[in-house]
Each structure stands twice: as structure tokens, then as C-alpha cells.
Write a protein that holds these residues in place. Structure first.
Motif, PDB file in Angstrom:
ATOM      1  N   THR A  20       0.849  -1.187   0.000  1.00  0.00           N
ATOM      2  CA  THR A  20       0.000   0.000   0.000  1.00  0.00           C
ATOM      3  C   THR A  20       0.886   1.240   0.000  1.00  0.00           C
ATOM      4  O   THR A  20       2.087   1.146   0.310  1.00  0.00           O
ATOM      5  N   PRO A  21       0.336   2.406  -0.310  1.00  0.00           N
ATOM      6  CA  PRO A  21       1.144   3.631  -0.205  1.00  0.00           C
ATOM      7  C   PRO A  21       1.729   3.832   1.195  1.00  0.00           C
ATOM      8  O   PRO A  21       2.860   4.306   1.336  1.00  0.00           O
ATOM      9  N   THR A  22       1.000   3.432   2.227  1.00  0.00           N
ATOM     10  CA  THR A  22       1.505   3.532   3.597  1.00  0.00           C
ATOM     11  C   THR A  22       2.704   2.613   3.792  1.00  0.00           C
ATOM     12  O   THR A  22       3.687   2.980   4.443  1.00  0.00           O
ATOM     13  N   ASP A  23       2.635   1.401   3.215  1.00  0.00           N
ATOM     14  CA  ASP A  23       3.757   0.468   3.298  1.00  0.00           C
ATOM     15  C   ASP A  23       4.994   1.034   2.613  1.00  0.00           C
ATOM     16  O   ASP A  23       6.106   0.930   3.135  1.00  0.00           O
ATOM     17  N   VAL A  24       4.798   1.627   1.444  1.00  0.00           N
ATOM     18  CA  VAL A  24       5.910   2.220   0.693  1.00  0.00           C
ATOM     19  C   VAL A  24       6.550   3.339   1.510  1.00  0.00           C
ATOM     20  O   VAL A  24       7.775   3.427   1.604  1.00  0.00           O
ATOM     21  N   ASP A  25       5.723   4.187   2.115  1.00  0.00           N
ATOM     22  CA  ASP A  25       6.248   5.267   2.962  1.00  0.00           C
ATOM     23  C   ASP A  25       7.048   4.698   4.137  1.00  0.00           C
ATOM     24  O   ASP A  25       8.118   5.220   4.477  1.00  0.00           O
ATOM     25  N   SER A  26       6.537   3.623   4.737  1.00  0.00           N
ATOM     26  CA  SER A  26       7.223   3.009   5.871  1.00  0.00           C
ATOM     27  C   SER A  26       8.585   2.459   5.452  1.00  0.00           C
ATOM     28  O   SER A  26       9.588   2.680   6.144  1.00  0.00           O
ATOM     29  N   LEU A  27       8.635   1.752   4.318  1.00  0.00           N
ATOM     30  CA  LEU A  27       9.907   1.223   3.830  1.00  0.00           C
ATOM     31  C   LEU A  27      10.891   2.358   3.552  1.00  0.00           C
ATOM     32  O   LEU A  27      12.077   2.260   3.893  1.00  0.00           O
ATOM     33  N   SER A  28      10.408   3.427   2.953  1.00  0.00           N
ATOM     34  CA  SER A  28      11.277   4.569   2.634  1.00  0.00           C
ATOM     35  C   SER A  28      11.813   5.233   3.894  1.00  0.00           C
ATOM     36  O   SER A  28      13.000   5.586   3.960  1.00  0.00           O
ATOM     37  N   GLN A  29      10.965   5.400   4.903  1.00  0.00           N
ATOM     38  CA  GLN A  29      11.418   5.998   6.158  1.00  0.00           C
ATOM     39  C   GLN A  29      12.457   5.112   6.840  1.00  0.00           C
ATOM     40  O   GLN A  29      13.471   5.598   7.351  1.00  0.00           O
ATOM     41  N   THR A  30      12.204   3.807   6.838  1.00  0.00           N
ATOM     42  CA  THR A  30      13.148   2.882   7.446  1.00  0.00           C
ATOM     43  C   THR A  30      14.484   2.906   6.712  1.00  0.00           C
ATOM     44  O   THR A  30      15.551   2.937   7.343  1.00  0.00           O
ATOM     45  N   ALA A  31      14.447   2.901   5.388  1.00  0.00           N
ATOM     46  CA  ALA A  31      15.687   2.979   4.603  1.00  0.00           C
ATOM     47  C   ALA A  31      16.439   4.266   4.916  1.00  0.00           C
ATOM     48  O   ALA A  31      17.673   4.270   4.959  1.00  0.00           O
ATOM     49  N   GLY A  32      15.705   5.337   5.166  1.00  0.00           N
ATOM     50  CA  GLY A  32      16.334   6.602   5.535  1.00  0.00           C
ATOM     51  C   GLY A  32      17.111   6.497   6.838  1.00  0.00           C
ATOM     52  O   GLY A  32      18.201   7.074   6.970  1.00  0.00           O
ATOM     53  N   THR A  33      16.598   5.733   7.813  1.00  0.00           N
ATOM     54  CA  THR A  33      17.329   5.565   9.072  1.00  0.00           C
ATOM     55  C   THR A  33      18.603   4.740   8.856  1.00  0.00           C
ATOM     56  O   THR A  33      19.625   5.007   9.473  1.00  0.00           O
TER      57      THR A  33
END
Length: 163
Positions: free
Chosen positions: A19-32
Motif C-alpha cells: 500500500t502507499p503507507t507500506d511504501v512510505d514506511s519502507l522509505s522511512q526505514t531505509a532513511g534511518t
């Protein structure tokens, strides 16, 4: 295999059910993860579109998305930090996180996993949740000592031979 920044990763093609929420979560995690490795040897995120679909005859565990941070030391020693999303079967994913060291055994094994974890994606753990758990472990390891012999001793492996 393709390489680039996490923003270049075609998440919708690799994981079409996100989902778009999942994509945002993966992107935020990759940022950390990217922030934790800032100032270190840099590595690109890597992905293989062909591994997004499982082929039952494929040997091994196909890596769909991953990051491999390698640190080299004088004398050819190596310490490696991995975070990978892998396909384990039809419709089945896992996130692997590991620390590897160069092998200095009498028999050359190339590398050894000195700490490794697998987070299985399933009914109780989403891909973003497993990715976050793996990333948290990876960022913790990146904060630990960056001396390969420290990790070898922790795993009961022989230290680097001095030539």
C-alpha cells in the motif's frame, strides 16, 4: 542487478501488493539505515526485478532488495553488514540481517556470518515490520565496534592471521 539510492528502487514492481503507507514506511526505514551509515563506506541499495516472482526451480534464496555495507581494513581484513529482502517460496518473503567477517580459518570459507537474524513476513509480520526489525538490528550493529576480530572472537572464530 540494479543499484542506486533507495528512492530509485521500484518498490511497486518488486512488491506489487504494498500500500502507499507500506511504501512510505519502507522509505522511512531505509532513511534511518542511510543515516546510520553516513560517513562510512557507502554502498548502494541493490535490487533484482527478476527475483520478484518466485521460480520454483531456482537454487538458493533469491535476493529481491538489499544493502551490503563492506568495511575494509589494512591487511585485507573485511567486515560486512547486510540487510536483504529475500523470496523464500511462492508468495513468501523474509528479511535477513547479518554481520559477516572475512575467513581466516585453515580451510578458506571466504566469509562467516557472526551474527544473523531472519524476520519472516507472514500473517503476523508485514514486510514493512520485518524490514524495520532488520534495519533496527543493522543500525545497532553499525554502532558496535568495527573491528572484525571483535566479531570473530564473539563467534568463536580464529583471529586474522598476520603475515
Amino acid at each position: 542487478m540494479m543499484r542506486g539510492a533507495f528512492g530509485d528502487v521500484p518498490l511497486a514492481a518488486l512488491f506489487p501488493l504494498l500500500t502507499p503507507t507500506d511504501v512510505d514506511s519502507l522509505s522511512q526505514t531505509a532513511g534511518t539505515v542511510d543515516a546510520a551509515r553516513a560517513g562510512r563506506t557507502t554502498a548502494d541499495w541493490e535490487w533484482v526485478l527478476e527475483h520478484a516472482a518466485f521460480e520454483g526451480t531456482r537454487l538458493g534464496t533469491p535476493i529481491i532488495l538489499g544493502l551490503d555495507v563492506v568495511e575494509h581494513a589494512e591487511g585485507g581484513d573485511q567486515l560486512e553488514f547486510l540487510l536483504q529482502v529475500v523470496r523464500t517460496g511462492p508468495g513468501r518473503l523474509a528479511v535477513d540481517a547479518a554481520v559477516n567477517v572475512a575467513c581466516w580459518c585453515a580451510t578458506d570459507h571466504a566469509t562467516h556470518d557472526v551474527d544473523a537474524m531472519r524476520f519472516v513476513v507472514g500473517e503476523q509480520t508485514s514486510l514493512p515490520g520485518a524490514f524495520r526489525a532488520g534495519a533496527e538490528r543493522l543500525t545497532g550493529w553499525l554502532a558496535d565496534p568495527h573491528d572484525a576480530d571483535h566479531w570473530r572472537a564473539k563467534a568463536g572464530l580464529p583471529p586474522k592471521r598476520i603475515s
